[in-house]
Design a protein around this motif. Structure first.
Motif, PDB file in Angstrom:
ATOM      1  N   ARG A  93      63.866  40.364  52.577  1.00 46.09           N
ATOM      2  CA  ARG A  93      62.509  40.303  52.179  1.00 46.09           C
ATOM      3  C   ARG A  93      61.640  39.365  52.662  1.00 46.09           C
ATOM      4  N   SER A  94      60.166  39.685  52.475  1.00 46.30           N
ATOM      5  CA  SER A  94      59.371  38.474  53.134  1.00 46.30           C
ATOM      6  C   SER A  94      59.153  37.374  51.994  1.00 46.30           C
ATOM      7  N   LYS A  95      58.846  36.126  52.545  1.00 41.12           N
ATOM      8  CA  LYS A  95      58.422  35.198  51.713  1.00 41.12           C
ATOM      9  C   LYS A  95      57.200  35.179  51.321  1.00 41.12           C
ATOM     10  N   ILE A  96      56.751  34.864  49.977  1.00 37.72           N
ATOM     11  CA  ILE A  96      55.369  35.069  49.621  1.00 37.72           C
ATOM     12  C   ILE A  96      54.946  33.609  49.049  1.00 37.72           C
ATOM     13  N   ASP A  97      53.674  33.480  49.616  1.00 36.76           N
ATOM     14  CA  ASP A  97      53.074  32.314  49.295  1.00 36.76           C
ATOM     15  C   ASP A  97      52.407  32.339  47.934  1.00 36.76           C
ATOM     16  N   TRP A  98      52.680  31.208  47.130  1.00 36.55           N
ATOM     17  CA  TRP A  98      51.973  31.188  45.826  1.00 36.55           C
ATOM     18  C   TRP A  98      50.649  31.286  45.524  1.00 36.55           C
ATOM     19  N   TRP A  99      50.054  30.864  46.804  1.00 35.94           N
ATOM     20  CA  TRP A  99      48.342  30.736  46.719  1.00 35.94           C
ATOM     21  C   TRP A  99      47.995  32.200  47.069  1.00 35.94           C
ATOM     22  N   LEU A 100      48.830  33.084  47.710  1.00 34.68           N
ATOM     23  CA  LEU A 100      48.281  34.550  48.121  1.00 34.68           C
ATOM     24  C   LEU A 100      48.402  35.408  46.696  1.00 34.68           C
ATOM     25  N   ILE A 101      49.325  34.957  46.079  1.00 34.47           N
ATOM     26  CA  ILE A 101      49.585  35.578  44.706  1.00 34.47           C
ATOM     27  C   ILE A 101      48.138  35.332  43.870  1.00 34.47           C
ATOM     28  N   ILE A 102      47.917  34.162  43.776  1.00 34.97           N
ATOM     29  CA  ILE A 102      46.890  33.389  42.836  1.00 34.97           C
ATOM     30  C   ILE A 102      45.430  34.191  43.365  1.00 34.97           C
ATOM     31  N   ILE A 103      45.029  34.442  44.626  1.00 33.29           N
ATOM     32  CA  ILE A 103      44.048  34.691  44.960  1.00 33.29           C
ATOM     33  C   ILE A 103      43.922  36.367  44.936  1.00 33.29           C
ATOM     34  N   ILE A 104      44.971  36.870  44.924  1.00 30.76           N
ATOM     35  CA  ILE A 104      44.676  38.378  44.920  1.00 30.76           C
ATOM     36  C   ILE A 104      44.739  38.682  43.274  1.00 30.76           C
ATOM     37  N   PHE A 105      45.422  37.990  42.489  1.00 32.61           N
ATOM     38  CA  PHE A 105      45.385  38.082  41.156  1.00 32.61           C
ATOM     39  C   PHE A 105      43.988  37.918  40.543  1.00 32.61           C
ATOM     40  N   VAL A 106      43.262  36.671  40.916  1.00 28.91           N
ATOM     41  CA  VAL A 106      41.777  36.395  40.460  1.00 28.91           C
ATOM     42  C   VAL A 106      40.843  37.468  41.141  1.00 28.91           C
ATOM     43  N   VAL A 107      41.005  37.867  42.296  1.00 28.42           N
ATOM     44  CA  VAL A 107      40.126  38.738  42.990  1.00 28.42           C
ATOM     45  C   VAL A 107      40.119  40.244  42.343  1.00 28.42           C
ATOM     46  N   PHE A 108      41.320  40.585  41.819  1.00 26.23           N
ATOM     47  CA  PHE A 108      41.434  42.086  41.324  1.00 26.23           C
ATOM     48  C   PHE A 108      41.599  42.141  39.922  1.00 26.23           C
ATOM     49  N   CYS A 109      41.799  40.984  39.309  1.00 33.84           N
ATOM     50  CA  CYS A 109      41.751  40.862  37.417  1.00 33.84           C
ATOM     51  C   CYS A 109      40.453  40.685  37.302  1.00 33.84           C
ATOM     52  N   TYR A 110      39.497  39.870  38.037  1.00 31.99           N
ATOM     53  CA  TYR A 110      38.319  39.757  37.417  1.00 31.99           C
ATOM     54  C   TYR A 110      37.467  41.107  37.185  1.00 31.99           C
ATOM     55  N   PRO A 111      37.455  41.997  38.208  1.00 31.97           N
ATOM     56  CA  PRO A 111      36.791  43.360  37.908  1.00 31.97           C
ATOM     57  C   PRO A 111      37.478  44.125  36.600  1.00 31.97           C
ATOM     58  N   ILE A 112      38.780  44.013  36.684  1.00 34.00           N
ATOM     59  CA  ILE A 112      39.523  44.693  35.616  1.00 34.00           C
ATOM     60  C   ILE A 112      38.915  44.211  34.278  1.00 34.00           C
ATOM     61  N   ILE A 113      39.114  42.702  33.957  1.00 29.62           N
ATOM     62  CA  ILE A 113      38.725  42.153  32.850  1.00 29.62           C
ATOM     63  C   ILE A 113      37.050  42.551  32.459  1.00 29.62           C
ATOM     64  N   ASP A 114      36.524  42.408  33.337  1.00 33.64           N
ATOM     65  CA  ASP A 114      35.033  42.734  33.389  1.00 33.64           C
ATOM     66  C   ASP A 114      34.794  43.980  32.908  1.00 33.64           C
ATOM     67  N   GLY A 115      35.386  45.103  33.572  1.00 37.11           N
ATOM     68  CA  GLY A 115      35.332  46.631  33.292  1.00 37.11           C
ATOM     69  C   GLY A 115      35.582  46.721  31.678  1.00 37.11           C
ATOM     70  N   ILE A 116      36.567  46.020  31.278  1.00 35.52           N
ATOM     71  CA  ILE A 116      36.998  46.177  29.879  1.00 35.52           C
ATOM     72  C   ILE A 116      35.866  45.593  28.986  1.00 35.52           C
ATOM     73  N   LEU A 117      35.388  44.414  29.329  1.00 31.18           N
ATOM     74  CA  LEU A 117      34.308  43.698  28.446  1.00 31.18           C
ATOM     75  C   LEU A 117      32.951  44.621  28.255  1.00 31.18           C
ATOM     76  N   THR A 118      32.669  45.333  29.626  1.00 28.77           N
ATOM     77  CA  THR A 118      31.416  45.880  29.639  1.00 28.77           C
ATOM     78  C   THR A 118      31.593  47.660  29.335  1.00 28.77           C
ATOM     79  N   LYS A 119      32.856  47.870  29.000  1.00 24.32           N
ATOM     80  CA  LYS A 119      33.259  49.346  28.730  1.00 24.32           C
ATOM     81  C   LYS A 119      32.811  50.023  29.915  1.00 24.32           C
TER      82      LYS A 119
END
Length: 129
Positions: A5-31
């Motif tokens: 398997r590929s080694k995964i950098d922790w900072w890559l996970i954080i960047i992807i999580f922040v980039v994609f979770c912000y619109p998910i949470i914003d979409g829920i809050l603004t309906k």
């Protein structure tokens, strides 16, 4: 067949999580549920892509996604931190040089075991780590 398997950098996970979770949470809050659904789907596809990055040694072939490399054609393996796009989820990479001018950047989690397995098949590989 050995699978690495590929080694995964922790900072890559954080960047992807922040980039994609912000619109998910914003979409829920603004309906705007469609926004949340679309970004959740994209995040799921990114997760599937991460899970599919594997390096397989099958006989005398190295398989990286759809690319098959003859292990006897590998000339050199060296350590690199090159950020070019490649099937690697870490910047702690190795470059596999094969044929005359071909090169692929990968980041196997068990790097030493991976290289040792390649050397069993082709002991002529020059290794510079």
């Amino acid at each position: 067949m050995k699978v690495y398997r590929s080694k995964i950098d922790w900072w890559l996970i954080i960047i992807i999580f922040v980039v994609f979770c912000y619109p998910i949470i914003d979409g829920i809050l603004t309906k705007e549920y469609l926004l949340s659904l679309v970004f959740a789907g994209i995040l799921f596809l990114v997760f599937l892509m991460f899970k599919s990055i594997k390096y397989k040694i099958d006989g005398d072939k190295l398989k990286i996604w759809t690319t098959k490399i003859d292990i006897h054609a590998i000339k050199k393996i060296y350590s690199t931190h090159n950020p070019l796009s490649s099937p690697a989820l870490s910047l702690d990479r190795i470059a596999v040089v094969y044929n005359k001018y071909d090169e692929v950047l990968i980041s196997p989690k068990e790097r030493e075991d991976f290289i040792a397995e390649l050397l069993k098949i082709n002991p002529n590989i020059e290794v510079k780590l």
